[in-house]
Write an enzyme that holds these catalytic residues in place. Sequence first.
Site, PDB file in Angstrom:
ATOM      1  N   LYS A  80       0.874  -1.082   0.195  1.00  0.00           N
ATOM      2  CA  LYS A  80      -0.003   0.040  -0.025  1.00  0.00           C
ATOM      3  C   LYS A  80       0.839   1.280  -0.086  1.00  0.00           C
ATOM      4  O   LYS A  80       1.906   1.394   0.676  1.00  0.00           O
ATOM      5  CB  LYS A  80      -0.939   0.012   1.094  1.00  0.00           C
ATOM      6  CG  LYS A  80      -1.955   1.091   1.325  1.00  0.00           C
ATOM      7  CD  LYS A  80      -2.717   0.998   2.595  1.00  0.00           C
ATOM      8  CE  LYS A  80      -3.585   1.882   2.717  1.00  0.00           C
ATOM      9  NZ  LYS A  80      -4.526   1.695   4.208  1.00  0.00           N
ATOM     10  N   SER A 156      -9.172   2.326   3.916  1.00  0.00           N
ATOM     11  CA  SER A 156      -8.366   3.165   2.924  1.00  0.00           C
ATOM     12  C   SER A 156      -7.536   2.126   1.970  1.00  0.00           C
ATOM     13  O   SER A 156      -6.753   2.622   0.945  1.00  0.00           O
ATOM     14  CB  SER A 156      -7.412   4.053   3.520  1.00  0.00           C
ATOM     15  OG  SER A 156      -6.615   3.565   4.429  1.00  0.00           O
ATOM     16  N   SER A 180      -9.330  -0.380   7.977  1.00  0.00           N
ATOM     17  CA  SER A 180      -8.847   0.089   6.570  1.00  0.00           C
ATOM     18  C   SER A 180      -8.425  -1.187   5.701  1.00  0.00           C
ATOM     19  O   SER A 180      -8.166  -1.186   4.469  1.00  0.00           O
ATOM     20  CB  SER A 180      -7.520   1.052   6.399  1.00  0.00           C
ATOM     21  OG  SER A 180      -8.059   2.365   6.852  1.00  0.00           O
TER      22      SER A 180
END
Length: 472
Positions: A80, A156, A180
């Site tokens: 990520k 996220s 997330s």
Amino acid sequence: MSEIANFSASELLSLYRDRQLSPVEATKAVLERINAYNSSVNAFAIVDEKTALAEAQASEARWLNGNPLGLVDGIPFTAKDLLLTKGLPTRRGSKAIITNQPWEEDAPAVARFREQGAVLLGKTTTSEFGWKGVTDSPLTGITRNPWNTELTPGGSSGGAAVAAALGMGTLHLGTDGGGSSRTPAALTGVFGFKPTFGRVAGYPSAHTGNLFHIGVLVRTVTDAAVTLNVIAHPDVRDWYALPDEQQDYTLDLNRGVAGLRIAYSPNFGYADVDSEVAALVKAAVDVFAKLGAVVEQVDPGFANPRSIFQTLWQAGAAKLLRSFSPEQQAVIEEGLQATAKEGDRLTLSEYISAQDAREALARHLQRFHQNYDLLITPTLPTVAFPVGQNRPQSYIDNPQRDWSPFSYPFNLTQQPAASVPCGFTKNGLPVGIQIVAAKYRDLLVLQAAKAYETVSPFVMPVAFFKANKKLS
């Protein structure tokens, strides 16, 4: 080549070992998948094809010499874009980040992967600094759900979840500061795991402090266990990292759930849950009973901790924005700026009181787990909603966290928690159940998830491939 992209890490390693497949072929297959479909879903902030192929070639040579570097040599993985990666910028979804600087350090989890020969494909998308539960940002735009590209994959870590769902890589590192990893796992139908805080070392420290966990998003529970075997180790840069237990998370993965005491809470006693979601979660819980667990419907018995979380979250946002110049702050998303302003209004007394309330919540759940091995809830009370919104339409007038009430409590308490796919609504949208255990009992979560997965395996969004007319 398309089929190769669907293989699990365990399958790839077996094929490498038997010389039926090479890391170069596997890497080319997932890069082909990325090149074909990423334009439709926007799961990647950066793809480094040249370096990935070079790393795959080095891995292939090691396998041919009978000397693989480690547990995941030649396995394609992603990180990520909140996690540092040597040689690639970490832009965090923000125009405020200066990219013209040396990028000379890997985050601990990325470093552990690279030390054992894994092939880094690139960086997956995130909301700006991971501040919200959907994946769009001023820098990279909107990431879309492969089950319906008009809908969000959540966030996220939405880019990692979408990449996992579409076979655009095998193992995916995300983060989880309030759900997330688990939120996008539920909305895209993949497995998302948040280990106990400190189980996976983190560096640099997040602006949200010890709410922030390193997460895993994959297509099988076994792949999550393989990932933990690689990354669940301390790092001298992380003061909070747990001691190295040298645990093999794959060894006893198939023990089942017979005899386990499971608490099932459909709504925590205060959350509103969509009726289709509730029915699918209840059906999944019934599976655990059929597998031999002792299931009792019971709420964990705490008041909504939203205000505790919001205080800490807002304080973290204020801390983050203070680290930037006025010019940098000006290009940051307005919602994050507003959150930071709320944090600036907090008093020290309010912050310390929130920490005290957090400790009381954690103590309460430790006592709760004296009577129950596991707690099962919905991962989310709703399904995926349209892109361009920070929350579902039915929650527009509610506080931001009301649409994800089941995830952030376990960031406050630092417990291990996973989202497991448990079926689809009549409109074909994925739903997830959340499995939670007491702090440090990560393996128990994986064992329970594996038991459920044996009767309800992962399903790929084949309709997406067909709609894009690129499925080979």
